[in-house]
Design an enzyme around this catalytic site. Structure first.
Site, short mmCIF file in Angstrom:
data_model
loop_
_atom_site.label_atom_id
_atom_site.label_comp_id
_atom_site.label_asym_id
_atom_site.label_seq_id
_atom_site.Cartn_x
_atom_site.Cartn_y
_atom_site.Cartn_z
N ASN A 103 -13.57 4.75 14.22
CA ASN A 103 -12.79 4.55 14.05
C ASN A 103 -11.66 3.14 14.46
O ASN A 103 -11.47 1.91 14.40
CB ASN A 103 -11.34 5.46 14.38
N ILE A 129 -9.34 7.18 9.48
CA ILE A 129 -8.30 5.73 9.08
C ILE A 129 -7.59 7.52 9.34
O ILE A 129 -6.92 8.04 8.89
CB ILE A 129 -7.97 5.77 7.87
N ASP A 130 -6.51 6.65 10.98
CA ASP A 130 -5.92 7.99 11.90
C ASP A 130 -3.72 6.94 11.14
O ASP A 130 -3.98 5.87 11.32
CB ASP A 130 -5.39 7.37 13.21
N VAL A 131 -3.02 8.26 10.97
CA VAL A 131 -1.73 7.38 9.45
C VAL A 131 -0.91 8.20 10.99
O VAL A 131 -1.11 9.02 10.23
CB VAL A 131 -2.17 7.68 7.87
N VAL A 142 -2.68 3.66 13.31
CA VAL A 142 -3.09 4.04 14.69
C VAL A 142 -4.72 4.15 15.17
O VAL A 142 -5.35 5.07 14.27
CB VAL A 142 -2.62 4.84 14.96
#
Length: 254
Positions: A103, A129-131, A142
């Protein structure tokens, strides 16, 4: 066997399992190895462990704990958290984990994705993938446990991760994580349409119907579950479990 993988995602904080809500306040869940033994009996397809404090604390993975987990686990394993370089990834594979989840490091040194994929194969690399939505409802990727915004569009970043060699994308809606409110189907659909590699939908799963929607409407290849597999139901106590196969077969493509 189900065509769609349903993957429990277990969050490590120190040597304990916890569950967060929107990447924030957490609840203690239990001991990682004991939880693995339960999932062995439930015959789940795959397990993912994410250390939510390693990157923020600027430390590497807890290799001793990961070795214990790998010894107990009968199914494929993936791990993310505190992976800063190729050597970290190599040690994780040596413990018995099949995949690494990258990440924050993908932004700091994107060539790490290329290097791991070149040596271990694309199937061994999961790009996480952090949204999160801003107060103006704009989507932002983020990192660092949701604390740091990156100036990139989620779809564009997914395309870049595929180009660099990631074999899967773990796509998490921070705003829905731990809420039981259902997945962000629009986000899943846009990312799934943009890449040719599998997209794992994560964040918001609260029912088998939500799982079905993530696949049928969102186009996800797999679904990752957190709260649903460690709590009895919303606002109730800890109970490690897994959805019944018959219920999943009823909502998933065959």
């Amino acid at each position: 066997m189900l065509r769609t993988r349903i993957i429990p995602v277990l969050l490590l904080r120190g040597e304990s399992l916890v569950k967060t809500i929107r990447f924030d306040r957490f609840t203690y869940v239990g001991d990682p190895c004991n939880t693995v033994r339960i999932f062995n009996e439930l015959e789940v397809d795959e397990l993912a462990f994410l250390d939510i404090s390693a990157t923020r604390e600027r430390r590497g993975p807890n290799f001793a704990l990961l070795a214990e987990i790998a010894t107990e686990c009968f199914m494929p394993l993936s791990y993310g958290g505190g992976i800063h370089n190729f050597e970290d990834a190599a040690r994780i594979f040596e413990t018995g984990f099949e995949k690494v989840v990258i990440n924050s490091a993908a932004f700091e040194q994107p060539q790490l994705i290329n290097e791991i994929a070149r040596v271990y194969g694309t199937q061994a690399v999961v790009a996480s993938i952090d949204v999160k939505r801003t107060i103006f409802r704009r989507e932002k990727v983020v990192t660092h446990g949701g604390r740091r915004q990156q100036l990139v569009d989620p779809v564009a970043w997914a395309i870049e991760m595929e180009r660099r060699g990631a074999g899967e994308i773990l796509l998490t809606s921070v705003d829905r994580e731990g809420t039981w409110a259902g997945f962000d189907l629009d986000l899943i659909r846009r990312v799934s349409d943009a890449v040719s590699i599998p997209v794992i939908a994560h964040g918001g799963g609260g029912s088998v119907e939500h799982i079905g929607c993530a696949v049928r409407e969102g186009g996800a290849s797999s679904v990752a579950l957190g709260s649903m597999v460690v709590f009895q139901k919303k606002d109730f106590g800890v109970l490690v479990s897994f959805p019944e196969r018959a219920a999943l077969e009823a909502v998933l493509p065959q």
